[in-house]
Design a protein around this motif. Structure first.
Motif, PDB file in Angstrom:
ATOM      1  N   CYS A  26      42.666  89.927  25.762  1.00 49.90           N
ATOM      2  CA  CYS A  26      43.312  88.906  26.579  1.00 49.90           C
ATOM      3  C   CYS A  26      44.715  88.629  26.065  1.00 49.90           C
ATOM      4  N   ASP A  27      45.711  88.735  26.937  1.00 47.41           N
ATOM      5  CA  ASP A  27      47.099  88.486  26.570  1.00 47.41           C
ATOM      6  C   ASP A  27      47.570  87.118  27.045  1.00 47.41           C
ATOM      7  N   LEU A  28      46.658  86.262  27.481  1.00 51.79           N
ATOM      8  CA  LEU A  28      47.029  84.972  28.039  1.00 51.79           C
ATOM      9  C   LEU A  28      47.818  84.093  27.075  1.00 51.79           C
ATOM     10  N   PRO A  29      47.456  83.990  25.783  1.00 56.30           N
ATOM     11  CA  PRO A  29      48.281  83.151  24.892  1.00 56.30           C
ATOM     12  C   PRO A  29      49.722  83.644  24.789  1.00 56.30           C
ATOM     13  N   LEU A  30      49.916  84.943  24.779  1.00 53.51           N
ATOM     14  CA  LEU A  30      51.275  85.498  24.711  1.00 53.51           C
ATOM     15  C   LEU A  30      52.032  85.185  25.993  1.00 53.51           C
ATOM     16  N   GLU A  31      51.386  85.359  27.136  1.00 53.67           N
ATOM     17  CA  GLU A  31      52.049  85.051  28.400  1.00 53.67           C
ATOM     18  C   GLU A  31      52.450  83.583  28.447  1.00 53.67           C
ATOM     19  N   HIS A  32      51.583  82.701  27.999  1.00 50.93           N
ATOM     20  CA  HIS A  32      51.888  81.276  28.013  1.00 50.93           C
ATOM     21  C   HIS A  32      53.067  80.970  27.099  1.00 50.93           C
ATOM     22  N   SER A  33      53.083  81.560  25.901  1.00 47.36           N
ATOM     23  CA  SER A  33      54.180  81.266  24.977  1.00 47.36           C
ATOM     24  C   SER A  33      55.506  81.796  25.499  1.00 47.36           C
ATOM     25  N   ILE A  34      55.478  82.918  26.213  1.00 48.87           N
ATOM     26  CA  ILE A  34      56.709  83.450  26.802  1.00 48.87           C
ATOM     27  C   ILE A  34      57.197  82.527  27.918  1.00 48.87           C
ATOM     28  N   LEU A  35      56.274  82.051  28.750  1.00 54.11           N
ATOM     29  CA  LEU A  35      56.662  81.127  29.821  1.00 54.11           C
ATOM     30  C   LEU A  35      57.219  79.825  29.259  1.00 54.11           C
ATOM     31  N   VAL A  36      56.619  79.304  28.203  1.00 52.23           N
ATOM     32  CA  VAL A  36      57.119  78.076  27.581  1.00 52.23           C
ATOM     33  C   VAL A  36      58.514  78.315  27.002  1.00 52.23           C
ATOM     34  N   ALA A  37      58.718  79.456  26.344  1.00 50.94           N
ATOM     35  CA  ALA A  37      60.034  79.767  25.779  1.00 50.94           C
ATOM     36  C   ALA A  37      61.084  79.871  26.886  1.00 50.94           C
ATOM     37  N   ILE A  38      60.741  80.552  27.972  1.00 53.83           N
ATOM     38  CA  ILE A  38      61.679  80.691  29.089  1.00 53.83           C
ATOM     39  C   ILE A  38      62.008  79.322  29.676  1.00 53.83           C
ATOM     40  N   TRP A  39      60.991  78.475  29.848  1.00 55.99           N
ATOM     41  CA  TRP A  39      61.219  77.142  30.395  1.00 55.99           C
ATOM     42  C   TRP A  39      62.178  76.350  29.515  1.00 55.99           C
ATOM     43  N   HIS A  40      61.967  76.393  28.184  1.00 57.62           N
ATOM     44  CA  HIS A  40      62.849  75.664  27.280  1.00 57.62           C
ATOM     45  C   HIS A  40      64.272  76.219  27.298  1.00 57.62           C
ATOM     46  N   ILE A  41      64.394  77.533  27.368  1.00 54.65           N
ATOM     47  CA  ILE A  41      65.726  78.159  27.406  1.00 54.65           C
ATOM     48  C   ILE A  41      66.464  77.746  28.673  1.00 54.65           C
ATOM     49  N   LEU A  42      65.779  77.756  29.821  1.00 55.45           N
ATOM     50  CA  LEU A  42      66.436  77.435  31.084  1.00 55.45           C
ATOM     51  C   LEU A  42      66.719  75.946  31.238  1.00 55.45           C
TER      52      LEU A  42
END
Length: 87
Positions: A26-42
């Protein structure tokens, strides 16, 4: 779905190696952390800052990590005694 990052000296790859369960896949934790990082960057208009491959190792306090590793060795049946290194 995001695939597993290749090994290397990058923070996300270190994160994947830390959370990856070989039986789960399951790659769900990685996907979530990438989405959170992108949200913070934007939302904060800040550039991406790579924390490095050893970020997840070094963020744990040295004494806590030492206790954990000694405990693991003790559970494996080893007697462990540590002395600070003199340089």
């Amino acid at each position: 779905m995001i695939t597993r990052a290749p090994s290397g000296d990058r923070g996300p790859a270190a994160f994947v190696r830390r959370i990856e369960d070989p039986h789960d896949g399951c790659d769900l934790p990685l996907e979530h952390s990438i989405l959170v990082a992108i949200w913070h960057i934007l939302t904060r208009d800040t550039p991406y800052q790579d924390l490095g491959a050893d970020h997840f190792i070094n963020r744990i306090r040295k004494s806590r990590q030492t206790r954990r590793l000694v405990g693991q060795l003790t559970q494996l049946g080893y007697d462990v005694s540590l002395e600070p290194r003199t340089t």
